[in-house]
Each structure stands twice: as C-alpha cells, then as structure tokens.
Design a protein around this motif. Structure first.
Motif, short mmCIF file in Angstrom:
data_model
loop_
_atom_site.label_atom_id
_atom_site.label_comp_id
_atom_site.label_asym_id
_atom_site.label_seq_id
_atom_site.Cartn_x
_atom_site.Cartn_y
_atom_site.Cartn_z
N VAL A 11 -9.28 38.64 -64.95
CA VAL A 11 -10.56 39.11 -64.83
C VAL A 11 -11.30 39.07 -63.57
CG1 VAL A 11 -10.53 39.13 -67.49
CG2 VAL A 11 -11.76 37.60 -66.01
N LEU A 12 -11.20 38.02 -62.72
CA LEU A 12 -11.89 37.83 -61.62
C LEU A 12 -11.29 38.79 -60.56
CD1 LEU A 12 -11.53 33.91 -61.40
CD2 LEU A 12 -13.49 35.35 -62.15
N PRO A 13 -12.01 39.10 -59.49
CA PRO A 13 -11.73 39.78 -58.33
C PRO A 13 -10.55 39.36 -57.73
CG PRO A 13 -14.04 39.37 -58.50
CD PRO A 13 -13.46 38.70 -59.49
N ALA A 14 -9.83 40.20 -57.08
CA ALA A 14 -8.71 39.69 -56.21
C ALA A 14 -9.43 39.01 -55.10
CB ALA A 14 -7.89 40.78 -55.60
N ASP A 15 -8.43 37.92 -54.48
CA ASP A 15 -9.08 37.08 -53.36
C ASP A 15 -9.85 37.92 -52.66
OD1 ASP A 15 -7.77 35.04 -54.47
OD2 ASP A 15 -5.88 35.36 -53.14
N LEU A 16 -11.09 37.29 -52.18
CA LEU A 16 -12.05 38.15 -51.47
C LEU A 16 -12.85 37.07 -50.59
CD1 LEU A 16 -15.34 39.12 -53.46
CD2 LEU A 16 -13.71 37.32 -54.25
N LEU A 17 -13.14 37.17 -49.49
CA LEU A 17 -14.04 36.44 -48.60
C LEU A 17 -15.20 37.10 -48.25
CD1 LEU A 17 -13.90 33.60 -47.47
CD2 LEU A 17 -13.07 34.36 -45.39
N PRO A 18 -16.42 37.09 -49.19
CA PRO A 18 -17.46 38.11 -48.77
C PRO A 18 -18.43 37.37 -47.76
CG PRO A 18 -17.86 36.82 -50.87
CD PRO A 18 -16.30 36.76 -50.45
N PRO A 19 -19.01 38.05 -46.92
CA PRO A 19 -19.90 37.42 -46.07
C PRO A 19 -21.31 37.04 -46.90
CG PRO A 19 -20.49 39.83 -46.02
CD PRO A 19 -19.19 39.52 -46.86
N PRO A 20 -22.08 36.17 -46.36
CA PRO A 20 -23.29 35.78 -47.22
C PRO A 20 -23.97 36.75 -47.92
CG PRO A 20 -23.22 34.44 -45.26
CD PRO A 20 -21.97 35.58 -45.16
N TRP A 21 -24.33 36.88 -48.87
CA TRP A 21 -25.27 38.07 -49.44
C TRP A 21 -26.49 38.16 -48.81
CZ3 TRP A 21 -21.88 40.45 -51.96
CH2 TRP A 21 -20.79 39.71 -52.55
N PRO A 22 -26.99 39.30 -48.89
CA PRO A 22 -28.35 39.58 -47.96
C PRO A 22 -29.40 38.71 -48.56
CG PRO A 22 -27.27 41.79 -48.75
CD PRO A 22 -26.51 40.54 -49.33
N HIS A 34 -36.69 31.36 -49.11
CA HIS A 34 -35.63 32.23 -48.84
C HIS A 34 -34.57 32.60 -50.28
CE1 HIS A 34 -31.78 33.63 -46.86
NE2 HIS A 34 -32.71 34.51 -46.31
N VAL A 35 -34.29 33.65 -50.59
CA VAL A 35 -33.58 34.10 -51.86
C VAL A 35 -32.31 34.95 -51.18
CG1 VAL A 35 -33.39 35.00 -54.02
CG2 VAL A 35 -35.49 33.95 -53.04
N ARG A 36 -31.11 34.68 -51.80
CA ARG A 36 -30.10 35.58 -51.68
C ARG A 36 -29.48 36.04 -52.71
NH1 ARG A 36 -27.84 35.12 -46.47
NH2 ARG A 36 -28.32 33.27 -45.30
N ASP A 37 -29.71 37.44 -52.89
CA ASP A 37 -28.95 38.09 -54.45
C ASP A 37 -27.42 38.54 -54.12
OD1 ASP A 37 -31.76 38.81 -55.56
OD2 ASP A 37 -32.14 39.12 -53.57
N THR A 38 -26.80 38.01 -55.08
CA THR A 38 -25.58 38.60 -55.29
C THR A 38 -25.37 39.83 -56.28
OG1 THR A 38 -24.53 36.39 -54.87
CG2 THR A 38 -23.16 37.86 -55.94
N PRO A 39 -25.09 41.01 -55.67
CA PRO A 39 -25.41 42.12 -56.64
C PRO A 39 -24.25 42.08 -57.83
CG PRO A 39 -24.38 42.86 -54.95
CD PRO A 39 -24.91 41.26 -54.45
#
Length: 319
Positions: A11-22, A34-39
């Motif tokens: 149920v987890l996403p396939a391997d990913l390497l996202p950049p830091p969230w905005p 400072h707050v980072r949001d993970t949509p």
C-alpha cells in the motif's frame, strides 16, 4: 507494551526520492516559524505533525512523510533556532512543547498524529501528556528521554562545554574550523548506522543544511542552549515533581509506536524499550539502524506507522 505490527508494503508508494516539500514562514506569537507541508494523496488523510531532533530540521522527515501521504496530511516544522525558523528566547523542552501546542491550535488541525525524533520525541511526549486532546497517536523515533550514563552518547563529550561561560563562542569557533563537507560527514556518521542507505540527494541536502548553519549567527547559541535544556530535563526527571519526562511518559494515553535503533550512538539504546514499557498503550520496534531510522529505513518505519494506524482503526494488516 506490544510488538509493533508492520503494515503491508504493497500500500506504500513505489520507491521514491522526493525533494524537500515546499516550505513557508508563518508568524506565530511574534516569531517566524518555518513549516513544510506534505500534500496528502487521498481525500480522507488525517493531519500529522513531525518534530525533528537537536540541530535537525523539517527535512529529516521528507521520505517518511512522502511514504505516508496516502494516510496522513503532514506538516513538519523547524523548531525555533533551527532550519529556517527564527531563534527563540528559551530553548527548553517545555518551551518547544508550548510552541508545538500553539502551532496545533493556530493551524486548527488537531488532534494530530504526532511524530518526534530525538529532541522532538521528548517534546512530543510532553505535548501528548499535558494536552491529550491534541494528539491522536504518537510515534517516537529514538526519543531523547532521560538517561544518566553519558558514556552511552557521543554528545556526552559536550557536557564540559555547558559549564564554560559563553560556551556558544567555543562551539562557533569549532564550527568555523571545520569545512562544511567535513561537518556533514561527521553528522551523518553520528546519526546513521549504515551510510550506504543514504543516497546522494539526501547527502547533498544535508550538506546544504550544514552550510546554512555557517551563515546564521544564532546557530551555535541555539544548539548549545538546546543541549543544555535537554540535559536539564534529564536531571529534573530523576527528582520529585510533575516535570519528570518519565512521569509524563507514563501519563500518555495516546496509542504509541516507539522505534529504536540498535546502533544509536546519540541516545542510549535502552531508552526506546524503556519508553515502550512506561507508556501504557505502546508498541515497540527495534531496528538495525542509528539515530534517524526515519531517514535510514523509511519504508520499514512507514510500515510500522501503518500498523499503528490500522491497529487503532481495528484493521489488522500483517507481514
């Protein structure tokens, strides 16, 4: 205490390497946080809040928050004096906890699934104990809960600096003598058991964060004063009174996941099992990892979080 259940990897996403969230700066009680949001990637995702450790930042949660975006709408904050947040007047566990409470109230997202690593774990325990209505579940990764044997932490060698007047000047001097690349390597080696698990992108982000510390005047003072605040909270925890972090841990009623690293070099490896024994509704997962298991083994930690969420919801997904 129960053994942690791992949710299904499927149920987890396939391997990913996202950049830091905005990220964004939010004014809270006169200071910029400072707050980072993970949509979230689903409409029924529940709110989550992530708290980093000493000298860390919201970026420490990028991979885990991305993996959990199907279940949790995440926010990760830079605690005052760290990352891109402004410095604070006080750098104590109670002061950080007060800010977290204010943020949850300000954002109007509570109750949240609260995550804490290291210092963030101690802060999260205090929030969950004193403001239980704000916390749905609690996840602690190598929480900096009290222990007295300084030999069990690399940071024990920092203790003499606490009694030196204007010790932050010594810390700043030491920082200036090391190239950012060397400092980044030392930080990684202290926090991570197997450096091969950290990809080049994360290494470059860590280096960028180290360089930022060289550019802000308040970093040395924030680091040393926060370390002093942690040590003070450790000592108070073995004295009578309600300020003991261990007494507060025993008062936590939120369903809790405790993750420990068997090769943690910063927090006594016995702390995570002790925390799981003290917190009434707890689950324990010990991993072959260092101090930041959410960065070193994010999929395994994500599966344990899914197991916690499913357990609370009455759904069982086993390995």
């Amino acid at each position: 205490m129960k053994r942690a259940i791992l949710g299904s990897d499927d149920v987890l996403p396939a391997d990913l390497l996202p950049p830091p969230w905005p990220g964004r700066l939010v004014r809270l009680d006169g200071s910029l946080v400072h707050v980072r949001d993970t949509p979230a990637t689903s409409g029924d995702a529940e709110p989550a809040l992530y708290l980093h450790g000493l000298a860390g930042s919201a970026q420490n949660w990028t991979d885990l928050a991305g993996l959990l975006a199907g279940r949790l709408a995440g926010q990760a904050i830079d605690l005052p004096g760290f990352g891109l947040s402004e410095p604070a007047r006080r750098y104590t566990v109670p002061a950080f906890a007060d800010l977290v409470v204010r943020w949850i109230e300000h954002s109007d997202r509570g109750p949240v699934h609260l995550f804490g690593n290291s210092l963030g774990g101690a802060v999260a325990v205090r929030v969950a104990a004193l403001r239980p209505e704000l916390v749905r579940t609690l996840t602690l990764i190598s929480p900096a809960l009290p222990f007295l044997d300084a030999r069990r932490s690399l940071q024990g060698r920092m203790l003499p600096v606490l009694v030196i007047p204007r010790g932050e000047r010594l810390v700043a001097w030491r920082l200036a003598r090391l190239a950012p690349e060397v400092m980044a390597e030392q930080v990684m080696a202290a926090c991570v058991a197997d450096l091969s698990r950290i990809g080049e992108q994360r290494r470059q982000e860590a280096l960028a964060e180290i360089r930022l510390r060289y550019e802000v005047e308040h970093h040395a003072a924030a680091y040393l004063r926060t370390f002093r605040g942690i040590v003070s909270s450790f000592l108070r925890s073995y004295l009578p009174g309600a300020e003991s972090l261990w007494r507060q841990a025993a008062a936590v009623r939120a369903p809790t996941l405790v993750v420990g690293g068997r090769r943690d070099r910063l927090v006594d490896v016995r702390v995570a099992p002790q925390a799981a024994r003290v917190i009434p509704d707890s689950r324990l997962l010990m991993l072959d990892a260092g101090h930041v298991a959410q960065m070193e083994l994010p999929r395994t930690v994500a599966r344990a979080v899914l197991g916690l969420l499913d357990d609370v919801a009455g759904v069982r997904r086993v390995e």
